[in-house]
Scaffold this motif. Sequence first.
Motif, PDB file in Angstrom:
ATOM      1  N   TYR A   1       5.313  34.990  -9.017  1.00  0.00           N
ATOM      2  CA  TYR A   1       4.692  34.558  -7.623  1.00  0.00           C
ATOM      3  C   TYR A   1       6.007  34.267  -6.898  1.00  0.00           C
ATOM      4  CZ  TYR A   1       3.252  31.767  -3.686  1.00  0.00           C
ATOM      5  OH  TYR A   1       2.641  31.185  -2.522  1.00  0.00           O
ATOM      6  N   ALA A   2       6.761  33.699  -7.262  1.00  0.00           N
ATOM      7  CA  ALA A   2       8.168  33.288  -6.559  1.00  0.00           C
ATOM      8  C   ALA A   2       9.064  34.548  -6.162  1.00  0.00           C
ATOM      9  CB  ALA A   2       9.169  32.416  -7.578  1.00  0.00           C
ATOM     10  N   ASP A   3       9.114  35.395  -7.202  1.00  0.00           N
ATOM     11  CA  ASP A   3       9.654  36.810  -6.968  1.00  0.00           C
ATOM     12  C   ASP A   3       9.198  37.462  -6.024  1.00  0.00           C
ATOM     13  OD1 ASP A   3      11.547  36.179  -9.041  1.00  0.00           O
ATOM     14  OD2 ASP A   3      10.542  37.625 -10.368  1.00  0.00           O
ATOM     15  N   SER A   4       7.835  37.365  -5.762  1.00  0.00           N
ATOM     16  CA  SER A   4       6.932  38.146  -4.925  1.00  0.00           C
ATOM     17  C   SER A   4       7.328  37.821  -3.310  1.00  0.00           C
ATOM     18  CB  SER A   4       5.296  38.299  -5.064  1.00  0.00           C
ATOM     19  OG  SER A   4       4.858  37.003  -4.552  1.00  0.00           O
ATOM     20  N   LEU A   5       7.811  36.525  -3.230  1.00  0.00           N
ATOM     21  CA  LEU A   5       8.240  35.859  -1.898  1.00  0.00           C
ATOM     22  C   LEU A   5       9.550  35.850  -1.947  1.00  0.00           C
ATOM     23  CD1 LEU A   5       5.641  32.991  -1.685  1.00  0.00           C
ATOM     24  CD2 LEU A   5       5.529  35.324  -0.745  1.00  0.00           C
ATOM     25  N   GLY A   6      10.368  36.629  -2.555  1.00  0.00           N
ATOM     26  CA  GLY A   6      11.860  36.600  -2.585  1.00  0.00           C
ATOM     27  C   GLY A   6      12.532  35.271  -3.183  1.00  0.00           C
ATOM     28  N   LYS A   7      11.866  34.498  -3.829  1.00  0.00           N
ATOM     29  CA  LYS A   7      12.456  33.107  -4.304  1.00  0.00           C
ATOM     30  C   LYS A   7      12.560  33.276  -5.834  1.00  0.00           C
ATOM     31  CE  LYS A   7      10.744  30.739  -0.076  1.00  0.00           C
ATOM     32  NZ  LYS A   7      10.429  29.482   0.274  1.00  0.00           N
ATOM     33  N   LYS A   8      13.067  31.902  -5.983  1.00  0.00           N
ATOM     34  CA  LYS A   8      13.174  31.737  -7.660  1.00  0.00           C
ATOM     35  C   LYS A   8      12.187  30.594  -7.979  1.00  0.00           C
ATOM     36  CE  LYS A   8      18.114  33.059  -8.219  1.00  0.00           C
ATOM     37  NZ  LYS A   8      19.172  32.758  -8.858  1.00  0.00           N
ATOM     38  N   ALA A   9      11.682  30.683  -8.849  1.00  0.00           N
ATOM     39  CA  ALA A   9      10.603  29.553  -9.589  1.00  0.00           C
ATOM     40  C   ALA A   9      11.450  28.450 -10.137  1.00  0.00           C
ATOM     41  CB  ALA A   9       9.704  30.270 -10.741  1.00  0.00           C
ATOM     42  N   GLY A  10      12.631  28.366 -10.428  1.00  0.00           N
ATOM     43  CA  GLY A  10      13.189  27.078 -10.751  1.00  0.00           C
ATOM     44  C   GLY A  10      12.964  26.802 -12.134  1.00  0.00           C
ATOM     45  N   GLY A  11      13.478  25.866 -12.979  1.00  0.00           N
ATOM     46  CA  GLY A  11      13.358  25.815 -14.289  1.00  0.00           C
ATOM     47  C   GLY A  11      14.076  24.468 -14.298  1.00  0.00           C
ATOM     48  N   ASP A  12      14.382  24.115 -15.881  1.00  0.00           N
ATOM     49  CA  ASP A  12      15.116  22.961 -16.437  1.00  0.00           C
ATOM     50  C   ASP A  12      14.287  21.720 -15.985  1.00  0.00           C
ATOM     51  OD1 ASP A  12      17.118  24.175 -17.711  1.00  0.00           O
ATOM     52  OD2 ASP A  12      18.593  24.056 -16.055  1.00  0.00           O
ATOM     53  N   ILE A  13      12.984  21.759 -16.128  1.00  0.00           N
ATOM     54  CA  ILE A  13      12.052  20.608 -15.849  1.00  0.00           C
ATOM     55  C   ILE A  13      11.945  19.978 -17.479  1.00  0.00           C
ATOM     56  CG2 ILE A  13       9.594  19.868 -15.342  1.00  0.00           C
ATOM     57  CD1 ILE A  13      11.467  21.128 -13.041  1.00  0.00           C
ATOM     58  N   PHE A  14      12.213  18.702 -17.197  1.00  0.00           N
ATOM     59  CA  PHE A  14      12.186  17.831 -18.639  1.00  0.00           C
ATOM     60  C   PHE A  14      11.577  16.345 -18.367  1.00  0.00           C
ATOM     61  CE2 PHE A  14      15.878  20.519 -19.068  1.00  0.00           C
ATOM     62  CZ  PHE A  14      15.868  20.779 -20.205  1.00  0.00           C
ATOM     63  N   ILE A  15      11.032  15.860 -19.431  1.00  0.00           N
ATOM     64  CA  ILE A  15      10.701  14.426 -19.422  1.00  0.00           C
ATOM     65  C   ILE A  15      12.143  13.739 -20.031  1.00  0.00           C
ATOM     66  CG2 ILE A  15       9.394  12.550 -20.705  1.00  0.00           C
ATOM     67  CD1 ILE A  15       7.372  14.907 -21.151  1.00  0.00           C
ATOM     68  N   HIS A  16      12.613  12.904 -19.117  1.00  0.00           N
ATOM     69  CA  HIS A  16      14.068  12.227 -19.557  1.00  0.00           C
ATOM     70  C   HIS A  16      14.067  10.641 -19.229  1.00  0.00           C
ATOM     71  CE1 HIS A  16      15.290  12.569 -15.429  1.00  0.00           C
ATOM     72  NE2 HIS A  16      15.059  13.651 -15.212  1.00  0.00           N
TER      73      HIS A  16
END
Length: 166
Positions: free
Chosen positions: A109-124
């Motif tokens: 989905y993010a790629d289809s809009l020319g964006k990045k989805a992100g990542g590195d989501i944690f409980i911290h």
Amino acid sequence: MNRRNFLLGASALAVLAACGDSSKFIAYNGPPVTQIQIFKSKRMMYLLSGDEVLKSYDIALGGDPVGPKQFEGDGKTPEGLYYINRRNPNSAYYLSIGISYPTPQQVAYADSLGKKAGGDIFIHGRDGKNKGKGRDWTAGCIAVKDKEIREIYAMVRDGTPIFIFP
């Protein structure tokens, strides 16, 4: 000589014990955590074994907590079903456990809009210079107190499903 060394060693251990347990890692021998539920609107996280709540925690979220995370840098915490997929014992935020965001569909989905989805989501945690200020201060992660992430880190295993609700 041996008795003197023994007494010095025993005294040192007693002093260290009196200082409390400073170890980040604790043992957990209770029921298995079979799922994690997060309710963003309530700022609450629950660790469950079957349908029994084992522990509950107040949480901080991304700086823009309303709505699901879609793109890198949007400051939102994801919503949906994910899994605990990694651990970081050397986290800048004391300890952290990773969430399997993004899914392949979210990346597409993010790629289809020319964006990045992100990542590195944690409980911290909130360790050191990175102590959070205010109600919601993360870049999309879920934050708890350091003593709480110690419990969570010990209780939760990789592969545990995590449901993040609006």
